[in-house]
Write a protein that holds these residues in place. Sequence first.
Motif, PDB file in Angstrom:
ATOM      1  N   VAL A 118      39.603  43.528  42.369  1.00 54.92           N
ATOM      2  CA  VAL A 118      38.336  42.801  42.324  1.00 54.92           C
ATOM      3  C   VAL A 118      37.151  43.737  42.156  1.00 54.92           C
ATOM      4  O   VAL A 118      36.003  43.347  42.346  1.00 54.92           O
ATOM      5  N   GLY A 119      37.407  45.005  41.819  1.00 54.04           N
ATOM      6  CA  GLY A 119      36.325  45.915  41.509  1.00 54.04           C
ATOM      7  C   GLY A 119      35.611  46.513  42.697  1.00 54.04           C
ATOM      8  O   GLY A 119      34.565  47.145  42.541  1.00 54.04           O
ATOM      9  N   ASP A 120      36.151  46.373  43.899  1.00 56.18           N
ATOM     10  CA  ASP A 120      35.500  46.919  45.092  1.00 56.18           C
ATOM     11  C   ASP A 120      35.968  48.364  45.287  1.00 56.18           C
ATOM     12  O   ASP A 120      36.640  48.709  46.262  1.00 56.18           O
ATOM     13  N   SER A 123      31.936  43.029  38.118  1.00 60.42           N
ATOM     14  CA  SER A 123      32.940  42.116  37.590  1.00 60.42           C
ATOM     15  C   SER A 123      34.276  42.289  38.285  1.00 60.42           C
ATOM     16  O   SER A 123      34.661  43.386  38.649  1.00 60.42           O
ATOM     17  N   ALA A 124      34.978  41.196  38.471  1.00 60.87           N
ATOM     18  CA  ALA A 124      36.340  41.266  39.011  1.00 60.87           C
ATOM     19  C   ALA A 124      37.283  41.632  37.871  1.00 60.87           C
ATOM     20  O   ALA A 124      37.979  40.797  37.323  1.00 60.87           O
ATOM     21  N   CYS A 125      37.254  42.888  37.493  1.00 59.66           N
ATOM     22  CA  CYS A 125      38.043  43.340  36.331  1.00 59.66           C
ATOM     23  C   CYS A 125      39.482  43.525  36.746  1.00 59.66           C
ATOM     24  O   CYS A 125      39.864  44.584  37.227  1.00 59.66           O
ATOM     25  N   HIS A 126      40.270  42.490  36.563  1.00 57.43           N
ATOM     26  CA  HIS A 126      41.592  42.524  37.154  1.00 57.43           C
ATOM     27  C   HIS A 126      42.695  42.991  36.211  1.00 57.43           C
ATOM     28  O   HIS A 126      43.815  43.154  36.633  1.00 57.43           O
ATOM     29  N   VAL A 127      42.389  43.195  34.945  1.00 55.83           N
ATOM     30  CA  VAL A 127      43.413  43.672  34.025  1.00 55.83           C
ATOM     31  C   VAL A 127      43.203  45.160  33.797  1.00 55.83           C
ATOM     32  O   VAL A 127      42.135  45.582  33.384  1.00 55.83           O
TER      33      VAL A 127
END
Length: 596
Positions: free
Chosen positions: A363-365, A552-556
């Motif tokens: 989730v980009g944290d 952004s929740a860059c999940h890929v």
Amino acid sequence: MYGDRKGSKVMKINFVSSLHRSMSSWHLLTILLLLLSLQLRLALGSFTLFGPAKKAELRDQVRQMFYHAYDNYMQYAFPHDELKPLTKTFTDSLGELGNLKLERLSEQYNGSALTLVESLSSLHVLGNSSEFEKGVLWLGENLTFDVDVRVSLFECNIRLLGGLISAHLLATDLSKKSFREPYKDQLLILANDLGQRFLRAFDTPTGLPYAWINLKHGVMENETTETSTSGCGSLILEMGALSRLTGKPEYEESALRALRKLWSMRSSLDLMGTTLDVTTGEWIEHSSGIGAGVDSFYEYLIKAHILFGRDEYWDMFSSAYTAVQKYFRHGPWYHEADMRTGKATHWQLTSLQAFWPGLQILVGDVLAANSTHREFFSVWERYGVLPERYLLDRDMLHPTEKYYPLRPELAESTLFLYQATRDPWYLEVGEAIINSLNVYTRVNGGFASVRDVTTMKLEDHQHSFFLAETCKYLYLLFDDTFLVNGNYVFSTEGHPLPVTHSWHEWIPSIYMESEAFEYKRGGKHVFKSAMSSKLCPVVKVSPVQGKFWVESACHVLDKRSNHKCQSDKECGVDATTCRQRTCSIAGYCGLWLVKF
């Protein structure tokens, strides 16, 4: 979403805004200090330059570790479940997994080749297509689940069902290229049979499944009605995938109804307990955290959103994650708290919590993930491995839980953090983990669990997840070819599942019960997924000097192997938002901050 970490957000915003203006004296001073620190580390020999040769050397060390464990299993334990490396014998442990009191064990059960099933995806990652094919063919001809054995639904789901589904997907692709014999969906047939047996566990008044089921006879008489949050809330990936592969919606429907029921039982603080009763839907244990009994519940919410594209999963995860940050987090650590009041109950580190930084990367944290990961690694360095439980308030080991069963969670988070940052420090961590495993746990007959981290006395058990997860994550840390070739979600047992458009578009009827994202095409209601819409959940939007920036929740995972850059153009487009990535003044592509 980020709790009380206001300072972290300010740091990120300042960093981003600095990309489009000249450096201030503060930035110059910071860079000078970083260069001085690097120079000192090089002078003291505490910094390793990880060039291609060094990474290849460590990759090969992991490969040797895997085959030392695998070959000994195949020689001394196969087709039984797991290897006993000290005595070079075997254990049929499927009925013992999660069965702390070793109750109702079957005398007729002779194993299900558990370690082979768990090893298949790792064999593929390591590029051994011939051994992978050999294992697939053997399982297709010999494995049966019509056996009288009482098993943990959760353990059987993540290990056997997940292993079979992942290997089936890999075999489907691999058979077109290198299989000597045509693949005829043997593993999917086995997975479907196992899934049918699972469905009997969901026959309860609440829809929450029993924790234990006999594979041959179903739910046994006078079976316990107690289960864990993980046990009934971490089934959706494997059963959802099985529905998509077979076209049978009942698997996903059962898992999702259980998940929805579980979510409805959360407290007003959006916190979950640890154990509950499947017939009454009442909580038994109200103290909870991010460790044993609840860990994979959080993991599967975000991963189900990624894999299936449903905003319902994201909404659950977003609320649950915020509650964890608010009530469980204490600096870089996470204690346990009462789900009803949010008051701290137990101040302790458990080794299973080490998965959390890896989840935060999804989730980009990144800053929070890095902080917690470093604390876990500091404990690893202190003991040589990660103890099962450490009492934070007393700064001491738990008196009885001093063991380390070859768990993968720290290696998993290390991989995800390296993929997100390309910081070579994480390669140093991986090297330290490899060295510890070889020094303390490697024996002539495989790799043995540590019974007591204070004495490094060993236990005669090589868990199947050592091959499914620990070795796989360490290998990918130094050779991410498998990740570059495709986007995958890893199950909680380390089995890769591909992120595909078709799985986002497929929609069983249960989703229609709360469907809010439909449009008409050709007179039919068709689900439009987040992936096909090129959308990504936004965590935070912050105005900076007249511009808007999105966390952004860059999940890929990004497919490029190198994040160094000289211009924004070289960074490419973000896989989840379809927006241009930015190149920082330090020469690295922004991984979680994208221009809005």
